[in-house]
Every structure is written in C-alpha cells, then in structure tokens.
Motif scaffolding. Structure first.
Motif, PDB file in Angstrom:
ATOM      1  N   LEU A 173     -17.387 -34.372  26.499  1.00  0.00           N
ATOM      2  CA  LEU A 173     -18.162 -34.515  25.271  1.00  0.00           C
ATOM      3  C   LEU A 173     -19.645 -34.237  25.490  1.00  0.00           C
ATOM      4  O   LEU A 173     -20.427 -34.286  24.548  1.00  0.00           O
ATOM      5  N   CYS A 174     -20.041 -33.938  26.712  1.00  0.00           N
ATOM      6  CA  CYS A 174     -21.447 -33.718  27.005  1.00  0.00           C
ATOM      7  C   CYS A 174     -21.605 -32.421  27.806  1.00  0.00           C
ATOM      8  O   CYS A 174     -20.634 -31.861  28.316  1.00  0.00           O
ATOM      9  N   SER A 175     -22.819 -31.972  27.921  1.00  0.00           N
ATOM     10  CA  SER A 175     -23.068 -30.696  28.585  1.00  0.00           C
ATOM     11  C   SER A 175     -23.431 -30.866  30.051  1.00  0.00           C
ATOM     12  O   SER A 175     -23.795 -29.909  30.711  1.00  0.00           O
ATOM     13  N   HIS A 176     -23.370 -32.078  30.563  1.00  0.00           N
ATOM     14  CA  HIS A 176     -23.735 -32.290  31.958  1.00  0.00           C
ATOM     15  C   HIS A 176     -22.804 -33.307  32.594  1.00  0.00           C
ATOM     16  O   HIS A 176     -22.091 -34.032  31.915  1.00  0.00           O
ATOM     17  N   THR A 177     -22.828 -33.326  33.895  1.00  0.00           N
ATOM     18  CA  THR A 177     -21.998 -34.270  34.635  1.00  0.00           C
ATOM     19  C   THR A 177     -22.703 -35.615  34.724  1.00  0.00           C
ATOM     20  O   THR A 177     -23.894 -35.687  35.015  1.00  0.00           O
ATOM     21  N   HIS A 178     -21.958 -36.692  34.459  1.00  0.00           N
ATOM     22  CA  HIS A 178     -22.510 -38.040  34.591  1.00  0.00           C
ATOM     23  C   HIS A 178     -22.341 -38.499  36.030  1.00  0.00           C
ATOM     24  O   HIS A 178     -21.232 -38.520  36.546  1.00  0.00           O
ATOM     25  N   ILE A 179     -23.416 -38.868  36.667  1.00  0.00           N
ATOM     26  CA  ILE A 179     -23.347 -39.332  38.046  1.00  0.00           C
ATOM     27  C   ILE A 179     -24.052 -40.676  38.157  1.00  0.00           C
ATOM     28  O   ILE A 179     -25.211 -40.811  37.777  1.00  0.00           O
ATOM     29  N   ASP A 180     -23.340 -41.672  38.622  1.00  0.00           N
ATOM     30  CA  ASP A 180     -23.954 -42.955  38.951  1.00  0.00           C
ATOM     31  C   ASP A 180     -24.056 -43.039  40.461  1.00  0.00           C
ATOM     32  O   ASP A 180     -23.110 -42.700  41.171  1.00  0.00           O
ATOM     33  N   ARG A 181     -25.171 -43.478  40.960  1.00  0.00           N
ATOM     34  CA  ARG A 181     -25.316 -43.581  42.415  1.00  0.00           C
ATOM     35  C   ARG A 181     -24.348 -44.622  42.972  1.00  0.00           C
ATOM     36  O   ARG A 181     -23.863 -44.494  44.082  1.00  0.00           O
ATOM     37  N   TYR A 182     -24.103 -45.677  42.214  1.00  0.00           N
ATOM     38  CA  TYR A 182     -23.123 -46.674  42.633  1.00  0.00           C
ATOM     39  C   TYR A 182     -22.691 -47.501  41.430  1.00  0.00           C
ATOM     40  O   TYR A 182     -23.367 -47.529  40.401  1.00  0.00           O
ATOM     41  N   VAL A 183     -21.562 -48.131  41.566  1.00  0.00           N
ATOM     42  CA  VAL A 183     -21.090 -49.117  40.597  1.00  0.00           C
ATOM     43  C   VAL A 183     -21.121 -50.468  41.297  1.00  0.00           C
ATOM     44  O   VAL A 183     -20.618 -50.608  42.415  1.00  0.00           O
ATOM     45  N   THR A 184     -21.723 -51.447  40.667  1.00  0.00           N
ATOM     46  CA  THR A 184     -21.751 -52.791  41.237  1.00  0.00           C
ATOM     47  C   THR A 184     -20.472 -53.519  40.846  1.00  0.00           C
ATOM     48  O   THR A 184     -20.192 -53.703  39.662  1.00  0.00           O
ATOM     49  N   CYS A 185     -19.689 -53.881  41.837  1.00  0.00           N
ATOM     50  CA  CYS A 185     -18.371 -54.475  41.611  1.00  0.00           C
ATOM     51  C   CYS A 185     -18.356 -55.931  42.085  1.00  0.00           C
ATOM     52  O   CYS A 185     -18.988 -56.275  43.080  1.00  0.00           O
ATOM     53  N   LEU A 186     -17.626 -56.728  41.370  1.00  0.00           N
ATOM     54  CA  LEU A 186     -17.450 -58.131  41.739  1.00  0.00           C
ATOM     55  C   LEU A 186     -16.171 -58.283  42.548  1.00  0.00           C
ATOM     56  O   LEU A 186     -15.134 -57.707  42.204  1.00  0.00           O
ATOM     57  N   ASN A 187     -16.244 -59.022  43.643  1.00  0.00           N
ATOM     58  CA  ASN A 187     -15.030 -59.389  44.366  1.00  0.00           C
ATOM     59  C   ASN A 187     -14.428 -60.587  43.624  1.00  0.00           C
ATOM     60  O   ASN A 187     -14.773 -61.740  43.859  1.00  0.00           O
ATOM     61  N   TRP A 188     -13.504 -60.282  42.707  1.00  0.00           N
ATOM     62  CA  TRP A 188     -13.021 -61.279  41.750  1.00  0.00           C
ATOM     63  C   TRP A 188     -12.319 -62.457  42.410  1.00  0.00           C
ATOM     64  O   TRP A 188     -12.280 -63.556  41.861  1.00  0.00           O
ATOM     65  N   ILE A 189     -11.779 -62.255  43.599  1.00  0.00           N
ATOM     66  CA  ILE A 189     -11.061 -63.345  44.262  1.00  0.00           C
ATOM     67  C   ILE A 189     -11.969 -64.537  44.526  1.00  0.00           C
ATOM     68  O   ILE A 189     -11.517 -65.687  44.553  1.00  0.00           O
ATOM     69  N   THR A 190     -13.278 -64.273  44.700  1.00  0.00           N
ATOM     70  CA  THR A 190     -14.195 -65.374  45.027  1.00  0.00           C
ATOM     71  C   THR A 190     -14.285 -66.405  43.905  1.00  0.00           C
ATOM     72  O   THR A 190     -14.577 -67.572  44.158  1.00  0.00           O
ATOM     73  N   LEU A 191     -14.015 -65.992  42.667  1.00  0.00           N
ATOM     74  CA  LEU A 191     -14.060 -66.938  41.548  1.00  0.00           C
ATOM     75  C   LEU A 191     -12.861 -67.878  41.549  1.00  0.00           C
ATOM     76  O   LEU A 191     -12.869 -68.897  40.856  1.00  0.00           O
TER      77      LEU A 191
END
Length: 216
Positions: free
Chosen positions: A139-157
């Motif tokens: 839907l866009c004219s360019h590539t979306h790039i994220d340097r990183y995704v911040t993820c939660l280690n869900w098991i800790t909850l």
C-alpha cells in the motif's frame, strides 16, 4: 504478587500444571468468566472484536498474551503468545512466514527469565530488542524498516502466579511467539487475509503434524 491477578483468583493459577491449564484460564478471561489475567488488567475495547478468533487460536495450543487489530494507516496488526515445544515453534515459524507475515520466536528461559531475588520480581529481564526488517508494503511506495522490535518475555509475568517447579518447566519447554502483519491498513479480523485467520490456518497445518501435547 502478580501485577494483575486478583487475590481470589490466584489459587486458580497456583493449581496449573501444564500450559493447557493456562490456556483454559486465558479463554475464561477473554470470555469474561475470569476477571483477571497476568498479562493485562482487562480485555480492551479494541480486543473485543478479536475475541472469537483469539479463542480459536488458544484452542489450537497458542496461549495468546497480546494483540492489536491494526487496520489503520499508522499501525500494523500483531499477535503475541506462548507455545510449548521446540518442534512446534520451529514449524509454526516457517508456516506463518509463508503466509506473508513476519513471525519469529524466542525461548522463554533466556537469561533473566526469573528474578535473582524471589521477593523482587522487578529484577526479571522482561524486554528484548529484536531486529526486524519488513518487506515492501503493497500500500506504500517504500519499504518499512524498523531497526528493532521491543518484545516482552511474557513468561516473566507468570512467575508470581505459578508454583516455582511449574514455572521452571514452562520456561524450559515454551517459546514466545511474535507475529506481525507487515501491511499497514489491513485489519487483523479481515476474512482470510487478516492476521488472525492466517494464524488459525497456520496452527491447523501445524496440528496435522504436531498434535497438542497432552497433560501429563
């Protein structure tokens, strides 16, 4: 004490012996028969249209922990959860990435998955930064790039909610699953092409070769 689980419902979690027990509690929370969850304080309004498909995903052995419906010009839909078994997660990752989704996983027992001090849960390492590159957005004219995704280690909850031996077993055998739709403006509940239907179809394919592990 868990951040979100109500005192009167904590015994339900203490009785859990298997990820399937947690899945049943999670389904109860989504349906409103259980009022609290280790993962969130309530079922958000944006989540309510997703509940029916989230229940189906849980029934297929993926304990859902967080989601976003997407469907706007500024947000992508995503789903996170916990699944048991290395063979399961390795096959599921391959299947989902073939469905035009960004899917990856991390082991739950990575460093910092439990506090050094059993009385101080703040010492768990909950957040993980993972490099992610999104493909060309149709839907866009360019590539979306994220340097990183911040993820939660869900098991800790779950650490404050479960008996120590059960927590250790789950952390050893389970994996965090992160699934993102790379296309902006595509709703998670879109029939067939939305993230949730793709995850359901992927899990069905998985269960044809790797059945849900029974309680022991």
């Amino acid at each position: 004490m868990s951040l979100y689980v109500a005192n009167d419902e904590l015994p339900l979690f203490r009785k859990c012996q298997h990820i399937n027990d947690l899945i049943e509690l999670n389904k109860g929370f989504l349906l409103g028969t259980i009022k609290s969850s280790p993962f969130t304080d309530s079922v958000q309004n944006e989540t309510k249209p997703l509940v029916k498909k989230l229940i189906e995903i849980n029934n297929l052995g993926l304990l859902t922990t967080n989601s976003s419906p997407g469907g706007s010009k500024t947000s992508k839909s995503y789903l996170t959860g916990i699944i048991s078994g290395q063979r399961s997660i390795e096959k599921l990752e391959v299947i989902l990435n073939q469905f035009d989704l960004v899917a990856f996983y991390l082991p739950c027992n990575r460093p910092g998955y439990k506090p050094l001090d059993d009385d101080d849960y703040s010492k768990t390492e909950e957040l993980i930064k993972v490099p992610v590159r999104f493909k060309q957005d149709s839907l866009c004219s360019h590539t979306h790039i994220d340097r990183y995704v911040t993820c939660l280690n869900w098991i800790t909850l779950l650490h404050p909610c479960l008996e120590p031996q059960i927590y250790e077993q789950l952390a050893t055998h389970c994996y965090n699953v992160y699934i993102i739709d790379p296309v902006l403006n595509r709703s998670a509940v879109e029939e067939n092409d939305g993230l949730l239907d793709k995850v359901i179809n992927g899990l069905r394919q998985l269960r044809e070769v790797v059945p849900i592990s029974p309680r022991k």
